[in-house]
Design an enzyme around this catalytic site. Sequence first.
Site, PDB file in Angstrom:
ATOM      1  CB  SER A 257     -39.250-104.221  13.333  1.00  0.00           C
ATOM      2  OG  SER A 257     -38.803-104.854  14.478  1.00  0.00           O
ATOM      3  N   GLY A 295     -41.965-108.845  14.541  1.00  0.00           N
ATOM      4  CA  GLY A 295     -42.221-107.409  14.471  1.00  0.00           C
ATOM      5  C   GLY A 295     -43.118-106.849  15.549  1.00  0.00           C
ATOM      6  CD  GLU A 338     -39.190-115.506  10.745  1.00  0.00           C
ATOM      7  OE1 GLU A 338     -39.175-114.321  10.382  1.00  0.00           O
ATOM      8  OE2 GLU A 338     -38.788-116.432  10.026  1.00  0.00           O
ATOM      9  N   PRO A 339     -40.856-113.680  16.460  1.00  0.00           N
ATOM     10  CG  PRO A 339     -41.822-114.208  18.512  1.00  0.00           C
ATOM     11  CD  PRO A 339     -41.627-114.733  17.120  1.00  0.00           C
ATOM     12  N   GLY A 340     -38.641-111.259  17.893  1.00  0.00           N
ATOM     13  CA  GLY A 340     -37.297-111.091  18.465  1.00  0.00           C
ATOM     14  C   GLY A 340     -37.345-110.057  19.568  1.00  0.00           C
ATOM     15  NE  ARG A 341     -38.758-104.038  18.023  1.00  0.00           N
ATOM     16  CZ  ARG A 341     -37.858-103.234  17.443  1.00  0.00           C
ATOM     17  NH1 ARG A 341     -37.200-102.375  18.180  1.00  0.00           N
ATOM     18  NH2 ARG A 341     -37.665-103.261  16.148  1.00  0.00           N
ATOM     19  NE  ARG A 382     -34.081-100.228  17.927  1.00  0.00           N
ATOM     20  CZ  ARG A 382     -35.146 -99.552  18.277  1.00  0.00           C
ATOM     21  NH1 ARG A 382     -35.180 -98.898  19.430  1.00  0.00           N
ATOM     22  NH2 ARG A 382     -36.197 -99.528  17.500  1.00  0.00           N
ATOM     23  CE1 TYR A 386     -33.553 -98.594  12.248  1.00  0.00           C
ATOM     24  CE2 TYR A 386     -33.333 -99.093  14.574  1.00  0.00           C
ATOM     25  CZ  TYR A 386     -33.180 -99.456  13.249  1.00  0.00           C
ATOM     26  OH  TYR A 386     -32.669-100.685  12.950  1.00  0.00           O
ATOM     27  CB  CYS A 413     -15.967 -87.753  18.138  1.00  0.00           C
ATOM     28  SG  CYS A 413     -14.748 -88.039  19.395  1.00  0.00           S
TER      29      CYS A 413
HETATM   30  C1  LIG Z   1     -37.466-111.806   8.639  1.00  0.00           C
HETATM   31  C2  LIG Z   1     -37.534-111.248  10.004  1.00  0.00           C
HETATM   32  N1  LIG Z   1     -38.095-111.991  10.973  1.00  0.00           N
HETATM   33  C3  LIG Z   1     -38.157-111.543  12.242  1.00  0.00           C
HETATM   34  C4  LIG Z   1     -37.685-110.301  12.580  1.00  0.00           C
HETATM   35  C5  LIG Z   1     -37.774-109.901  14.008  1.00  0.00           C
HETATM   36  O1  LIG Z   1     -38.436-108.728  14.221  1.00  0.00           O
HETATM   37  P1  LIG Z   1     -38.736-108.239  15.702  1.00  0.00           P
HETATM   38  O2  LIG Z   1     -37.483-108.280  16.462  1.00  0.00           O
HETATM   39  O3  LIG Z   1     -39.255-106.884  15.522  1.00  0.00           O
HETATM   40  O4  LIG Z   1     -39.774-109.174  16.260  1.00  0.00           O
HETATM   41  C6  LIG Z   1     -37.102-109.491  11.609  1.00  0.00           C
HETATM   42  C7  LIG Z   1     -36.641-108.117  11.913  1.00  0.00           C
HETATM   43  O5  LIG Z   1     -37.383-107.181  11.708  1.00  0.00           O
HETATM   44  C8  LIG Z   1     -37.019-109.980  10.283  1.00  0.00           C
HETATM   45  O6  LIG Z   1     -36.443-109.257   9.328  1.00  0.00           O
HETATM   46  N1  LIG Z   2     -32.732-103.343  14.142  1.00  0.00           N
HETATM   47  C1  LIG Z   2     -34.073-102.874  14.073  1.00  0.00           C
HETATM   48  C2  LIG Z   2     -35.034-103.838  13.603  1.00  0.00           C
HETATM   49  C3  LIG Z   2     -34.475-104.633  12.522  1.00  0.00           C
HETATM   50  C4  LIG Z   2     -35.320-105.274  11.743  1.00  0.00           C
HETATM   51  C5  LIG Z   2     -34.777-106.458  11.053  1.00  0.00           C
HETATM   52  N2  LIG Z   2     -35.440-106.626   9.805  1.00  0.00           N
HETATM   53  C6  LIG Z   2     -34.463-102.146  15.311  1.00  0.00           C
HETATM   54  O1  LIG Z   2     -33.659-101.917  16.136  1.00  0.00           O
HETATM   55  O2  LIG Z   2     -35.553-101.755  15.510  1.00  0.00           O
END
Ligand SMILES: Cc1ncc(COP(=O)(O)O)c(C=O)c1O
Ligand SMILES: N[C@@H](CCCC[NH3+])C(=O)O
Length: 485
Positions: A257, A295, A338-341, A382, A386, A413
């Site tokens: 990610s 990622g 599978e983008p999330g972030r 975070r 990290y 705290c």
């Molecule tokens: C299997 C899988 N797919 C998708 C994601 C989404 O990653 P990101 O939010 O970095 O795009 C993650 C998290 O890292 C994941 O573990």
């Molecule tokens: N939670 C993480 C990414 C998680 C990844 C999931 N596999 C972040 O904040 O960067």
Amino acid sequence: MSEPTRHDGVLADGAHDAAAEVAAEAVTSARPAPEPDGRPASVWSTGVCRSDDGALSVAGADLRAVAAEHGTPAYVVDEADLRARARSYAEAFAAAFAESEGLAGADVYYAGKAFLSLAVARWVHSEGLRIDTSTAGELAVALRAGVPGEHIGLHGNNKSDEELVTAIEHRVGRIVVDSLGEIERVAALAAERGVRAPVMVRVTTGVHAGGHDFIATAHEDQKFGLSLASGAARQAFEEILAAPSLNLIGVHSHIGSQILDLAGFEAAARSVLQLRAEIAEETGHLMPEVDLGGGYGIRYTGADDEPPSPAQIATGLATIVHAVCAELGTEIPRISVEPGRSIAGPAGLTLYRVGAVKPVALDGGGERLYVSVDGGMSDNIRPALYGAAYTAALANRTSAVEHVTARVVGKHCESGDIVVHDVALPADIGPGDLLAVPATGAYGRSMASQYNLVPRPPVLAVTEGQVRPIMRRETLEDLLALDLG
Ligand SMILES: Cc1ncc(COP(=O)(O)O)c(C=O)c1O
Ligand SMILES: N[C@@H](CCCC[NH3+])C(=O)O
């Protein structure tokens, strides 16, 4: 130990041991947050502006008014920005993998772990995305939002029977198998219900990517996926093909990610396409789909590199998929990602109220201004987890006084309760000021805790100047209600 460098939103190697060295260096390098500029690659969502009187607004809502009405801390989401990012993924992948170009089409699954609520599930689904879930909670939200099962994927390295049964009964589009033991369980649960469950196998390709070990997921020594190197992945394919209640639809790879460089995705794509061709040769079954995971990185501070756009990602992946399949002489699979972030992250900011402000003398000389806000590691873990870097800007006014090196800290705290390690803020910042921390839309609320019994903040969606809570603020009554005495 290698020298840590703060980049890509995380501290690489040895982050915690060497934090002091980094801190000393930062006294001279702290910089102010970039001003909002309306560009998708900015740290701010495209709807963030600074008005003539100096206040920040999101999609037309003045953050002073937002704070007055809804309190702080609060997560503020720019709905149009989040939708536009989702839409651009849908459009870019539809264009780059168009069936007319000899490709087999593509699906974009929004990774719900980044941030999922009923509203967000509906927004991204209505923009053409599917939803990737990894727990019963995420599945429940996606289903309650009206997303059809076939548009949902289920992940997880330790899925419960309850999760598998929900997925099977709602006919999810895919269950991504993550261990050998899971195969038998899914097969039995599907057989009991008289269905053939669509499954993918998550493999670890050995491609190491992502700024911090905790967010890299395709190397050998970690908990996700089945190893190509050890032969576990191959065994999984064989067992699935031998199970009549399982339908092997594809192979899955997620390398990590917050990755800004496409090279790792291309290497992983090559590896899984080769594997698919080998499995086809050995078993006669050519899997119709390949998932290349999520990622894609975003900007957190403005000092980080420009992230790739959805169009660059889609065309980069389409080129490699096309080339590798041509080399291998295999039909092109349907691709999914599978983008999330990169969808939720830049669309959100966290709004805090400043409280105590303290100048602290540093060992090596100089001074750092500690600016305490009314949230902290409970709403953004975070930085502590990290060593992730963020930036912050005054949200209620501008100031003409000189900027000083500051550290934004929370109210918990823990001395590691840091919101922004190093940022230049006006020397006259004081109690009552509002501070906005950009790029917190992903993995902020979704990883929030109630540490020190601090209730979790609300998520406020802003659309054309209208503010609507899409998750309410927790109250002390909520916390007390959990306590059975
Ligand atoms: C299997 C899988 N797919 C998708 C994601 C989404 O990653 P990101 O939010 O970095 O795009 C993650 C998290 O890292 C994941 O573990
Ligand atoms: N939670 C993480 C990414 C998680 C990844 C999931 N596999 C972040 O904040 O960067």
